[in-house]
Design an enzyme around this catalytic site. Sequence first.
Site, PDB file in Angstrom:
ATOM      1  N   LYS A  62       0.854  -1.189   0.000  1.00 32.19           N
ATOM      2  CA  LYS A  62       0.000   0.000   0.000  1.00 32.19           C
ATOM      3  C   LYS A  62       0.893   1.243   0.000  1.00 32.19           C
ATOM      4  CE  LYS A  62      -3.959   2.027   2.472  1.00 32.19           C
ATOM      5  NZ  LYS A  62      -4.843   1.910   3.655  1.00 32.19           N
ATOM      6  N   SER A  95      -9.787   1.873   2.783  1.00 38.12           N
ATOM      7  CA  SER A  95      -8.926   2.630   1.903  1.00 38.12           C
ATOM      8  C   SER A  95      -7.903   1.796   1.140  1.00 38.12           C
ATOM      9  CB  SER A  95      -8.186   3.683   2.731  1.00 38.12           C
ATOM     10  OG  SER A  95      -7.315   3.045   3.650  1.00 38.12           O
ATOM     11  N   SER A 146     -10.040  -0.486   6.909  1.00 35.42           N
ATOM     12  CA  SER A 146      -9.445  -0.262   5.594  1.00 35.42           C
ATOM     13  C   SER A 146      -8.752  -1.471   4.980  1.00 35.42           C
ATOM     14  CB  SER A 146      -8.438   0.892   5.664  1.00 35.42           C
ATOM     15  OG  SER A 146      -9.128   2.115   5.663  1.00 35.42           O
TER      16      SER A 146
END
Lengths: 495, 97, 495
Positions: free
Chosen positions: A85, A160, A184
Amino acid sequence: MRAQDPLALSASELAQEVYAGNLKAHDVARTYAQRVENLHRELNTHIEWDKDAVLNEVDKQLAYIEAARYAQKPLPLAGVPIAIKDNIMVDGQNVSCGSQLLRNHRAAYDATVVQKLKAAGALIFGRTNMDEFAMGSSCENSSYGPTVNPWNRRHVAGGSSGGSAAAVSARLAPLALGSDTGGSVRQPASFCGVVGLKPTYGRVSRYGLVAYGSSLDQIGTFATTVQDTALLYGVIAGHDPSDSTSANIPVPPTSLGPSSSLKGKRIAVIEEFMRDGLDEDVRTHFDQALQVYRECGATVETVSLPHLAHCIPVYYIIATAEASSNLARFDGIRYGARSQKPGLNLRELYTQSRSEGFGREVKQRIMLGTYVLSSGYYDAYYAKANRIREMMRREIQGVFEQGIDLIASPTAPTTAFELGQKTHDSLAMYLSDIYTLAANLAGIPALSQPIGLCRKGLPIGMQLMAPAFGEETLLRSAQVYEQQINGTQKFRPRI
Amino acid sequence: MSRIDRQTVEKVASLAYLKLSEDEIAYYQKQLDRVLDYIQQLDSVTDSLPADWRADLVGPVTPERPDLIQPSNAVEKVLRTAPKVVGTAFQVPRIIE
Amino acid sequence: MSSKSTELKSSDHGFNSILARFEPVIGLEVHCQLKTESKLFCGCKTTFGALANQNTCPVCLGLPGVLPVLNHEAVEYAIRMALAVGATIRERSVFARKQYFYPDLPKGYQLTQYDLPYCQHGTLLLDNGRRIRIERIHMEEDAGKNIHGDNASYVDLNRAGIPLLEIVSAPDLSGPAEAAEYLKKLRAIARYLDISDGNLEEGSFRCDANVSLRPVGSKTLGTRTEIKNLNSFRNVEKAITYEILRQADVLESGDKVKQVTLQFDAAVGRTIVMRSKEDSPDYRYFPDPDLGVLHISEARIQSVRANTRELPEQKVQRFQEAFSIPEADARQLTEEKELAAFFEDVVKKVAGSVAPKIVANWMLSEYLREFNARQWQFEKPFVSSEHFAKLLKLLGEGTISGKIAKTVFEEMAATGADPDGIIAAKGLVQINDSAAIKAVVDQVIAAHPEQVAQYLSGKQKVYGFLVGQVMKISAGRFNPNLLNECLKEALHGKS
């Protein structure tokens, strides 16, 4: 020996084959790089994917893998590509957090988890898309455009960590890292039909993870199976002296044995979570999954946790308060994009750089957080939220102390919603986090696993929560379920 | 009834060093108003904690590291990509004190 | 060693008349840099004078993703200070974030203790017997430095993150002289404890003063102003004196003192307004979620106490008792820790031949005169304790006279040479040969019949003249006792 297709193997199998010399890490890297090359644009899973640059970096790691094999040093992730990420530091690589403010920011150090991955022989494989600074539940708040759901491109991937979830779902990497502040990791895992784990707060070092809500943030994993989840979790978990909130508690071995029964395990369903807003389709599949757990020997009961009903306001006060402070360092003075407007004085330079660099939702959360901490409001908001957080923590702990082993719920009230559906209503977006916030607020581990597909053909996830440092229980139970339903092959989108 | 007025939005933006356009002020006033209205549900929530209970006092003890120097070369990398550098210092508009 | 500045007071006749009408109420906030090897929350060096930003790392540069870890030694130092001023130590204290934007503040917040400091309720005793209350002491990190050019400013973060103690007195100080004494005593304590180098010029010991006036006899406090960053004892006195005069002026003209933050311009000797109370920032303090509770157990306090160092007050007592020197001398000798150490060193080296009282006299007159005139440094004493002890020994054993000793010391102070060498080179050894002395005495008596006659007729004063004449010829080298003997004998022989 017949050459195997790396795309068909699990991460655990890949690591074994590479370590045994049956498969070349080099070939694994190229196979996956080609797949990313073919698919990342349409799914928008990656930020600035540069195949050659990634393979260059991978080449350095290949030498390390060879040396370690020669020295017979175990490499649990030998030659396994892992997508990272875009809010986790990889030394020398850009890290933008999905923001324009950091569009050209290069990390000057490795996050602790990245050091651990490299030491375990993993191949760092691209930076995945995310809601800007991890603020969002759909990946639509990325300034690099939304990641779309590999099952249906008109739907969101979740957020997210949407890029990581979609990348693993679409098999652009067998593993990925995300971060989970309020769901997330688990919510996009649920939306994309993969396994997502948010470990106990303090179990995985946060050093090198760009902070959103420091008391809630935790790095989590994406994989297609529970076995692979356990493998990755085993590599990244453990005490880190660079993180003062890291738990100095030994990590029990995470290799999962052969399927065992769940006989005697008690699963609780939270009454407050099964009311309004829960999609009927999701409810039906959730009930069926509970039935499978019963078939495996577990018992299921309902508990009431009244304070949990307030997890959304509590979460948004605490997370935004911390975020407003954590994002103060993004000022364009030492790094990040500085406004090019001429003739600005110091204050204007700060304000202009931040206003140009931050996106709409980030500004909103910074303002909300600034407001709740500002003079005269602290007690009414931040202090109050922390008190209710403590009540929630105690309620949850009370449930476990009564002998409950796992708390189960759907991961999200619906399956992946359509792109653009909630982008103009922050509150509606916040409400979709209802089931995942409690684990962050209580600091306990939680896992989302795929349990079915809705009528629209989108994956449905189920969340399990365990007491702090109970990852082993979580993983073992989820694995029993996974075996009972004959594996997760059915949760691969056709791409 | 509005929980948050225009002045508050402007004040908060100023505290956070953000500059908002007219449209943005209107947008955030509406969004923040809705969110704060929703958050207001906490007013009615009671807890059984002692009045002097504080989250920051009950947490775990912070670890302490030995007083040892750990060299770092990070600044070289940071200076290479910093927005504006003179020598080894970061340059900013002249500060008027 | 600076002498107390009194020129402003004496030059302004109005000051004393103001004190007849107004009572100044002064409190000091002192920032004391701790001399740990590494910074408060990271492993960077704390040395002064490195190239800009060379003593930095990801943590003190405030890069995204970094986390603080508390320096153990800094806490030990903080405990030492708390014990030295007899303060109460809080078992559990908290670090908070003080939030504001400034280029020298890389995270956008300073880590500092706010409403739960580790230490409260200390006292410091002044020479006049007044006890000054210390309200609180807390730990915090220093900011970096902004350097101002003509067209731009430059940010150097070498100092960012260096540990500080902020020591806040109650408004118990009644005038500029008391404020300066309090500050000197606090600095001496910090240096005796070996926790700070107390260097005001380099900024490792800084002071802000809160000043207000109230009519004599009134119990209510007047509006106070705060003078920032006073960097010498002299400026503390000057700035406070100026501010008292200024406030008295304001009050006597019927105006109200405004609550403002001031800067002292040493060049013109005036305070200048930096900002008014209305502009005082909203710091939005909240507990730092990246750090846990600072825990100081009773056992830890006891172990610091067991290794405690002698404090200035204790040394004053001991010097008086052990060396039979007056309190005033003991105070002067202990004002600087190194001076006291030098004194004790010399006393030890001359034990048996020179009384400590003589050593003290020599230190406080000859030695300090040269020390101040030549601006010596304690770190590298120009006249070593060995040489100084040797000189006093030669004096004590009668090898040289007191007068010669002073000459020799002047030479030592100028050249740094060994006293033996100087005495040998200049032929300054005391002459104890009675025959040689008698010869010169006879010569002088013969040459001054008139004075001899006067002496013999009862004019005792003339004796000194005759001694002088003998000494002149001997260049001061005759043993004064023998000279006396011989001269008296010779004169009385005449009668």
